[in-house]
Design a protein around this motif. Structure first.
Motif, short mmCIF file in Angstrom:
data_model
loop_
_atom_site.label_atom_id
_atom_site.label_comp_id
_atom_site.label_asym_id
_atom_site.label_seq_id
_atom_site.Cartn_x
_atom_site.Cartn_y
_atom_site.Cartn_z
N ASN A 1 21.14 42.90 70.63
CA ASN A 1 20.72 43.33 69.30
C ASN A 1 20.57 44.85 69.23
N PHE A 2 20.03 45.42 70.29
CA PHE A 2 19.69 46.85 70.32
C PHE A 2 20.93 47.74 70.33
N LEU A 3 21.92 47.40 71.12
CA LEU A 3 23.09 48.25 71.31
C LEU A 3 23.86 48.52 70.01
N PRO A 4 24.28 47.52 69.26
CA PRO A 4 25.01 47.83 68.02
C PRO A 4 24.17 48.57 66.99
N TYR A 5 22.89 48.20 66.92
CA TYR A 5 21.99 48.87 65.98
C TYR A 5 21.87 50.35 66.32
N MET A 6 21.66 50.66 67.60
CA MET A 6 21.49 52.05 68.01
C MET A 6 22.78 52.86 67.91
N CYS A 7 23.92 52.24 68.14
CA CYS A 7 25.19 52.96 67.94
C CYS A 7 25.30 53.42 66.49
N LYS A 8 24.96 52.53 65.56
CA LYS A 8 25.00 52.87 64.14
C LYS A 8 23.99 53.98 63.82
N VAL A 9 22.79 53.87 64.37
CA VAL A 9 21.74 54.88 64.16
C VAL A 9 22.22 56.25 64.62
N MET A 10 22.82 56.30 65.80
CA MET A 10 23.27 57.59 66.36
C MET A 10 24.41 58.19 65.53
N ILE A 11 25.34 57.36 65.10
CA ILE A 11 26.45 57.85 64.29
C ILE A 11 25.95 58.39 62.95
#
Length: 197
Positions: A75-85
């Motif tokens: 759950n964390f990985l895709p959410y954080m990729c979006k946050v960083m972008i």
């Protein structure tokens, strides 16, 4: 019957690798899950500067719905990729920090007293926890003058790497480049019209 262990998530790019590495530091069980109380620390280790409300937002979006209290990497990985972008939780600029310190330095001395700084951090706006405050004071407090020489402190803060955001920018630029280079999808009817049939 024992539950089958999930396969280890493999990163697709350097951004995912950095996020996974930060997550794994707090994955004490090795099962790609962390306690929700670790999320703020993980975010900060990635160079993010979220408020407590934003940390709660991340937890709410990524927490395991079946077993609350933990956040799985899936759950964390895709959410954080979006946050960083999207550059969410991006640290304030040196200019913005300097303006804030000068606002509170009403006598334009170039420093804040330890007492004044403590009052601002612990009682004004979104207050810091004692632990956060103590950690910040390790860098902020000048041991000789027992004050916060804020220009020096800001320079110390700016040394912190923003490389995760730079990785996110590079990945997003590559995605856009590939998207622009890909042939445009067209409807069959428009293709038939173009050929004159």
């Amino acid at each position: 019957m024992a539950r089958k262990e999930e396969p280890k998530i493999q990163p697709n790019n350097d951004l995912e690798k950095k996020i996974i590495e930060a997550f794994e530091v707090f994955d004490h069980s090795g099962k790609q899950v962390v306690d929700v109380r670790e999320i703020g620390t993980i975010l900060r280790s990635l160079g993010c500067c979220p408020t407590e409300a934003e940390i709660q937002e991340v937890i709410l979006a990524t927490e395991n719905k079946e077993a609350t209290g933990n956040v799985p990497l899936t759950n964390f990985l895709p959410y954080m990729c979006k946050v960083m972008i999207e550059h969410r939780f991006y640290p304030a600029s040196a200019e913005m920090l300097l303006a804030a310190f000068r606002y509170f330095d009403t006598e334009a001395r170039g420093y804040l007293t330890k007492e004044r700084f403590a009052k601002l951090m612990m009682e004004e706006g979104e207050s810091f926890t004692q632990e956060e405050y103590d950690e910040m004071m390790q860098t902020a407090l000048d041991p000789v003058t027992d004050t916060i020489m804020y220009e020096y402190y800001i320079n110390q803060l700016m040394v912190a790497p923003k490389d995760v955001y730079n990785l996110a920018d590079a990945i997003e630029a590559e995605r856009k480049r590939l998207e622009a280079a890909a042939p445009k999808k067209r409807r069959a009817s428009s293709l038939l019209r173009a050929t004159g049939n």
